[in-house]
Design a protein around this motif. Structure first.
Motif, PDB file in Angstrom:
ATOM      1  N   TRP A   1       0.838  -1.199   0.000  1.00 41.27           N
ATOM      2  CA  TRP A   1       0.000   0.000   0.000  1.00 41.27           C
ATOM      3  C   TRP A   1       0.874   1.250   0.000  1.00 41.27           C
ATOM      4  O   TRP A   1       1.799   1.364   0.804  1.00 41.27           O
ATOM      5  CB  TRP A   1      -0.907  -0.014   1.226  1.00 41.27           C
ATOM      6  CG  TRP A   1      -1.820   1.164   1.276  1.00 41.27           C
ATOM      7  CD1 TRP A   1      -1.666   2.286   2.025  1.00 41.27           C
ATOM      8  CD2 TRP A   1      -3.020   1.355   0.525  1.00 41.27           C
ATOM      9  NE1 TRP A   1      -2.687   3.162   1.807  1.00 41.27           N
ATOM     10  CE2 TRP A   1      -3.537   2.609   0.889  1.00 41.27           C
ATOM     11  CE3 TRP A   1      -3.691   0.583  -0.425  1.00 41.27           C
ATOM     12  CZ2 TRP A   1      -4.708   3.114   0.346  1.00 41.27           C
ATOM     13  CZ3 TRP A   1      -4.852   1.083  -0.954  1.00 41.27           C
ATOM     14  CH2 TRP A   1      -5.352   2.331  -0.571  1.00 41.27           C
ATOM     15  N   PRO A   2       0.610   2.221  -0.878  1.00 37.26           N
ATOM     16  CA  PRO A   2       1.421   3.456  -0.922  1.00 37.26           C
ATOM     17  C   PRO A   2       1.129   4.339   0.290  1.00 37.26           C
ATOM     18  O   PRO A   2       0.203   5.149   0.286  1.00 37.26           O
ATOM     19  CB  PRO A   2       0.986   4.112  -2.235  1.00 37.26           C
ATOM     20  CG  PRO A   2      -0.396   3.589  -2.486  1.00 37.26           C
ATOM     21  CD  PRO A   2      -0.437   2.195  -1.909  1.00 37.26           C
ATOM     22  N   GLY A   3       1.915   4.172   1.353  1.00 39.47           N
ATOM     23  CA  GLY A   3       1.650   4.848   2.609  1.00 39.47           C
ATOM     24  C   GLY A   3       1.675   6.358   2.507  1.00 39.47           C
ATOM     25  O   GLY A   3       0.865   7.041   3.128  1.00 39.47           O
ATOM     26  N   HIS A   4       2.595   6.921   1.699  1.00 40.40           N
ATOM     27  CA  HIS A   4       2.681   8.383   1.612  1.00 40.40           C
ATOM     28  C   HIS A   4       1.432   8.960   0.949  1.00 40.40           C
ATOM     29  O   HIS A   4       0.966  10.037   1.317  1.00 40.40           O
ATOM     30  CB  HIS A   4       3.933   8.784   0.845  1.00 40.40           C
ATOM     31  CG  HIS A   4       3.965   8.317  -0.579  1.00 40.40           C
ATOM     32  ND1 HIS A   4       4.278   7.023  -0.920  1.00 40.40           N
ATOM     33  CD2 HIS A   4       3.726   8.985  -1.750  1.00 40.40           C
ATOM     34  CE1 HIS A   4       4.229   6.892  -2.245  1.00 40.40           C
ATOM     35  NE2 HIS A   4       3.896   8.069  -2.769  1.00 40.40           N
ATOM     36  N   GLU A   5       0.885   8.247  -0.029  1.00 40.37           N
ATOM     37  CA  GLU A   5      -0.340   8.734  -0.666  1.00 40.37           C
ATOM     38  C   GLU A   5      -1.516   8.656   0.299  1.00 40.37           C
ATOM     39  O   GLU A   5      -2.348   9.561   0.360  1.00 40.37           O
ATOM     40  CB  GLU A   5      -0.637   7.905  -1.923  1.00 40.37           C
ATOM     41  CG  GLU A   5       0.385   8.078  -3.030  1.00 40.37           C
ATOM     42  CD  GLU A   5       0.013   7.279  -4.264  1.00 40.37           C
ATOM     43  OE1 GLU A   5      -1.121   6.749  -4.310  1.00 40.37           O
ATOM     44  OE2 GLU A   5       0.851   7.177  -5.179  1.00 40.37           O
ATOM     45  N   ALA A   6      -1.582   7.564   1.083  1.00 35.37           N
ATOM     46  CA  ALA A   6      -2.652   7.423   2.063  1.00 35.37           C
ATOM     47  C   ALA A   6      -2.545   8.513   3.129  1.00 35.37           C
ATOM     48  O   ALA A   6      -3.560   9.109   3.534  1.00 35.37           O
ATOM     49  CB  ALA A   6      -2.585   6.039   2.713  1.00 35.37           C
ATOM     50  N   ALA A   7      -1.326   8.806   3.587  1.00 32.68           N
ATOM     51  CA  ALA A   7      -1.145   9.849   4.594  1.00 32.68           C
ATOM     52  C   ALA A   7      -1.556  11.213   4.044  1.00 32.68           C
ATOM     53  O   ALA A   7      -2.159  12.031   4.756  1.00 32.68           O
ATOM     54  CB  ALA A   7       0.315   9.871   5.057  1.00 32.68           C
ATOM     55  N   GLY A   8      -1.247  11.473   2.774  1.00 32.82           N
ATOM     56  CA  GLY A   8      -1.645  12.745   2.165  1.00 32.82           C
ATOM     57  C   GLY A   8      -3.150  12.886   2.078  1.00 32.82           C
ATOM     58  O   GLY A   8      -3.708  13.963   2.348  1.00 32.82           O
ATOM     59  N   LEU A   9      -3.823  11.784   1.693  1.00 32.67           N
ATOM     60  CA  LEU A   9      -5.276  11.827   1.618  1.00 32.67           C
ATOM     61  C   LEU A   9      -5.890  12.012   3.002  1.00 32.67           C
ATOM     62  O   LEU A   9      -6.835  12.804   3.176  1.00 32.67           O
ATOM     63  CB  LEU A   9      -5.790  10.529   0.977  1.00 32.67           C
ATOM     64  CG  LEU A   9      -7.306  10.420   0.797  1.00 32.67           C
ATOM     65  CD1 LEU A   9      -7.812  11.502  -0.165  1.00 32.67           C
ATOM     66  CD2 LEU A   9      -7.689   9.028   0.289  1.00 32.67           C
ATOM     67  N   ALA A  10      -5.349  11.330   4.012  1.00 29.28           N
ATOM     68  CA  ALA A  10      -5.863  11.461   5.377  1.00 29.28           C
ATOM     69  C   ALA A  10      -5.630  12.868   5.913  1.00 29.28           C
ATOM     70  O   ALA A  10      -6.492  13.437   6.604  1.00 29.28           O
ATOM     71  CB  ALA A  10      -5.193  10.427   6.285  1.00 29.28           C
ATOM     72  N   ALA A  11      -4.504  13.461   5.612  1.00 30.21           N
ATOM     73  CA  ALA A  11      -4.219  14.822   6.074  1.00 30.21           C
ATOM     74  C   ALA A  11      -5.198  15.817   5.454  1.00 30.21           C
ATOM     75  O   ALA A  11      -5.705  16.724   6.137  1.00 30.21           O
ATOM     76  CB  ALA A  11      -2.777  15.195   5.721  1.00 30.21           C
ATOM     77  N   ARG A  12      -5.459  15.641   4.165  1.00 30.66           N
ATOM     78  CA  ARG A  12      -6.432  16.525   3.491  1.00 30.66           C
ATOM     79  C   ARG A  12      -7.819  16.384   4.121  1.00 30.66           C
ATOM     80  O   ARG A  12      -8.500  17.382   4.393  1.00 30.66           O
ATOM     81  CB  ARG A  12      -6.485  16.172   2.014  1.00 30.66           C
ATOM     82  CG  ARG A  12      -7.521  16.937   1.212  1.00 30.66           C
ATOM     83  CD  ARG A  12      -7.540  16.417  -0.218  1.00 30.66           C
ATOM     84  NE  ARG A  12      -8.774  16.777  -0.907  1.00 30.66           N
ATOM     85  CZ  ARG A  12      -9.172  16.230  -2.044  1.00 30.66           C
ATOM     86  NH1 ARG A  12      -8.436  15.287  -2.624  1.00 30.66           N
ATOM     87  NH2 ARG A  12     -10.306  16.615  -2.617  1.00 30.66           N
ATOM     88  N   ALA A  13      -8.219  15.137   4.405  1.00 29.49           N
ATOM     89  CA  ALA A  13      -9.521  14.905   5.021  1.00 29.49           C
ATOM     90  C   ALA A  13      -9.581  15.480   6.430  1.00 29.49           C
ATOM     91  O   ALA A  13     -10.616  16.011   6.857  1.00 29.49           O
ATOM     92  CB  ALA A  13      -9.815  13.406   5.047  1.00 29.49           C
TER      93      ALA A  13
ATOM     94  N   THR B   1     -11.944   8.862  -3.315  1.00 28.43           N
ATOM     95  CA  THR B   1     -11.268   9.035  -4.601  1.00 28.43           C
ATOM     96  C   THR B   1     -11.680   7.856  -5.474  1.00 28.43           C
ATOM     97  O   THR B   1     -12.465   6.997  -5.054  1.00 28.43           O
ATOM     98  CB  THR B   1      -9.739   9.073  -4.421  1.00 28.43           C
ATOM     99  OG1 THR B   1      -9.293   7.800  -3.955  1.00 28.43           O
ATOM    100  CG2 THR B   1      -9.317  10.151  -3.426  1.00 28.43           C
ATOM    101  N   ASP B   2     -11.123   7.814  -6.663  1.00 31.18           N
ATOM    102  CA  ASP B   2     -11.502   6.716  -7.560  1.00 31.18           C
ATOM    103  C   ASP B   2     -11.073   5.363  -7.018  1.00 31.18           C
ATOM    104  O   ASP B   2     -11.768   4.362  -7.204  1.00 31.18           O
ATOM    105  CB  ASP B   2     -10.872   6.936  -8.941  1.00 31.18           C
ATOM    106  CG  ASP B   2     -11.466   8.155  -9.639  1.00 31.18           C
ATOM    107  OD1 ASP B   2     -12.602   8.541  -9.274  1.00 31.18           O
ATOM    108  OD2 ASP B   2     -10.783   8.712 -10.517  1.00 31.18           O
TER     109      ASP B   2
END
Length: 512
Positions: free
Chosen positions: A44-56, A72-73
């Motif tokens: 799982w791409p952790g940095h992308e998940a962290a970015g999405l969680a931070a935005r949320a 997201t899609d």
């Protein structure tokens, strides 16, 4: 969930959520900063998940919502506040999972909020406690460093925020503990001394405690302010009320050292002579030498034997020699504002002479920084600091400078000595040298040869062993035996190598 919270805390709860979601779970603050996170799937791409969680998390805070989801899609982020009473500014649980989301994930997440909030709050308190303990430990270490460098007034100012107040006169004890026992031994020392001992965890040796102990028990004047029920004095103003019930607080460093060595198995204690507070650096070296002797005694406790300080016998001529030798260092002005000045360079070379390569831990600097400063000091003084002879000269000069009461003028001796040999020919220094080497003569036929060879080889075991014609372990064993016979530390720093070199040189000059 509560069982996981008890056994593994918040990391274990987040790991379970991440595994269930086959995604990413974390705790964020209100502005989206990740405080703790676990990825349930290595792909799982952790940095992308962290970015999405931070935005949320930022959107959750802006909307002041009780929960939030962001799609997201490919994945979705689910957020729940851990503390609904914090005005939407507390930590947030975030779960990012690939679509389609597993069934019951929202319910599992809601069930985890309460135990996770309790675990996080408990862990936050523990983190704050550790930060406070670290701050106090570093504060005490700073006070010790100031005392070692003679900055007494600043040491008193910093120590004023901590307890107890710095005593005067003092004895210094160095306590060597077994691995992992240092905090427990510190607590025992505090209890035994009734809270009157200044305890510092040694920044150089991980197994050492440094105790600055009042030299004798003194009753406080009635007009003096009491510290109150939580301080060193009890609620009735009686000194030593913090000692364990049914025991008396030991008076002075000797009694405390004996008590600690008796109570704690495998604990070794070295105790200095009684000195004034400005001489704490000298007392520390004395206690360290006594520690080397205590390691070989059944009682695991030793006091430093009476020995004059060479800085006290050099006289006015020696004081003027020291001033002349150190003048280029003390008058040095850095070319750039970020470069070390004279005071910082003096503290660096003093720490290096005392602790060798461990000075990096003492001064909290990189080894390359230490090497660069020592190179500059050597250039300023015109000395080769890789040689024991030049190290001994600088060490003696710094010790003389740390003795401010030493006169700089004397009858009929206004000229400044040209070199160290002139100082070592003085009658007082000659008597000191004979006294220093008296125990060497009693230590056996090989003692003087071993010490002279070791010093001639710049205190290096390999070259000394080759010149003596024995193995390196054999040379180490000889020097270890000599430590007990001379009552001085040789192999570990602070070492008596400089005093021994000066004493041998003074005796050789007298015989020439």
């Amino acid at each position: 969930m509560y069982r996981l919270a008890r056994s593994g805390g918040s990391p274990e709860l987040l790991r379970r959520l991440a595994q269930r979601a086959e995604g990413w779970a974390g705790i964020l603050d209100a502005d989206g900063t990740v405080l703790q996170a676990v990825a349930g799937n290595a792909r799982w791409p952790g940095h992308e998940a962290a970015g999405l969680a931070a935005r949320a998390a930022r959107e959750l805070t802006a909307r002041a919502a009780g929960s939030y989801s962001l799609d997201t899609d490919a994945c979705a982020a689910l957020l729940l506040p851990l503390d609904r009473t914090a005005g939407n500014h507390g930590p947030v649980l975030a779960l990012v999972a690939p679509k389609p989301l597993p069934g019951g994930l929202s319910t599992l997440m809601a069930d985890a909020v309460m135990p996770l909030a309790l675990s996080w709050a408990s862990e936050s308190v523990e983190r704050k406690r550790r930060r406070v303990d670290l701050a106090e430990s570093r504060g005490r270490e700073a006070v010790l460093h100031l005392l070692m460098t003679g900055q007494l007034s600043i040491a008193h100012q910093v120590a004023g925020a901590l307890r107890p107040k710095l005593p005067d006169p003092v004895r210094v004890c160095v306590v060597e503990c077994s691995g992992g026992q240092r905090d427990e031994v510190a607590r025992i020392c505090t209890d035994l001394s009734g809270g009157r001992t200044w305890i510092v965890r040694c920044p150089v040796y991980a197994r050492h405690l440094i105790l600055i102990v009042p030299a004798e028990k003194k009753a406080e004047p009635e007009t003096e302010r009491k510290d109150g029920p939580d301080g060193p004095d009890g609620p009735d103003g009686t000194e030593g009320a913090g000692a364990p019930e049914g025991t008396e607080a030991p008076e002075g460093g000797c009694a405390l050292g004996l008590a600690v060595a008796g109570l704690v198995e495998d604990c070794v204690v070295g105790v200095s002579e009684e000195v004034r507070l400005p001489d704490t650096a000298t007392a520390y070296q004395q206690a360290f030498h006594a520690l080397a002797v205590a390691r070989g005694l059944p009682g695991r406790h030793a006091e430093f034997g009476t020995a004059p300080e060479p800085a006290l016998v050099v006289g006015a001529a020696g004081a003027r020699w020291a001033d002349a030798l150190l003048a280029p260092l003390l008058s040095h002005l850095p070319r750039r504002s970020q470069d070390p000045g004279s005071q910082e360079l003096s503290a660096t070379v003093a720490s290096w002479l005392a602790f060798s390569s461990h000075a990096t831990q003492h001064l909290k600097i990189h080894r390359n920084t230490l090497a660069a400063r020592l190179k500059l000091v050597g250039e300023l003084l015109g000395l080769d600091l890789n040689r024991v002879s030049d190290q001994a000269a600088v060490d003696l000069a710094l010790r003389i400078r740390a003795t401010p009461a030493l006169p700089r003028t004397g009858p009929g001796d206004a000229a400044t000595p040209r070199d160290l040999d002139t100082v070592l020919r003085a009658p007082g220094v000659q008597d000191w040298a004979v006294q220093q080497l008296r125990l060497v003569d009693l230590a056996g036929p090989t003692a003087e040869e071993t010490l002279r060879t070791w010093l001639r080889c710049e205190a290096q075991l390999g070259p000394a062993a080759a010149e003596l014609g024995i193995s390196v372990p054999g040379t180490r064993k000889r020097l270890t035996r000599l430590e007990a016979q001379l009552c001085r530390s040789l192999l570990q720093t602070p070492s008596a190598r400089y005093d021994l070199w000066l004493a041998f040189r003074a005796v050789d000059l007298a015989a020439a």
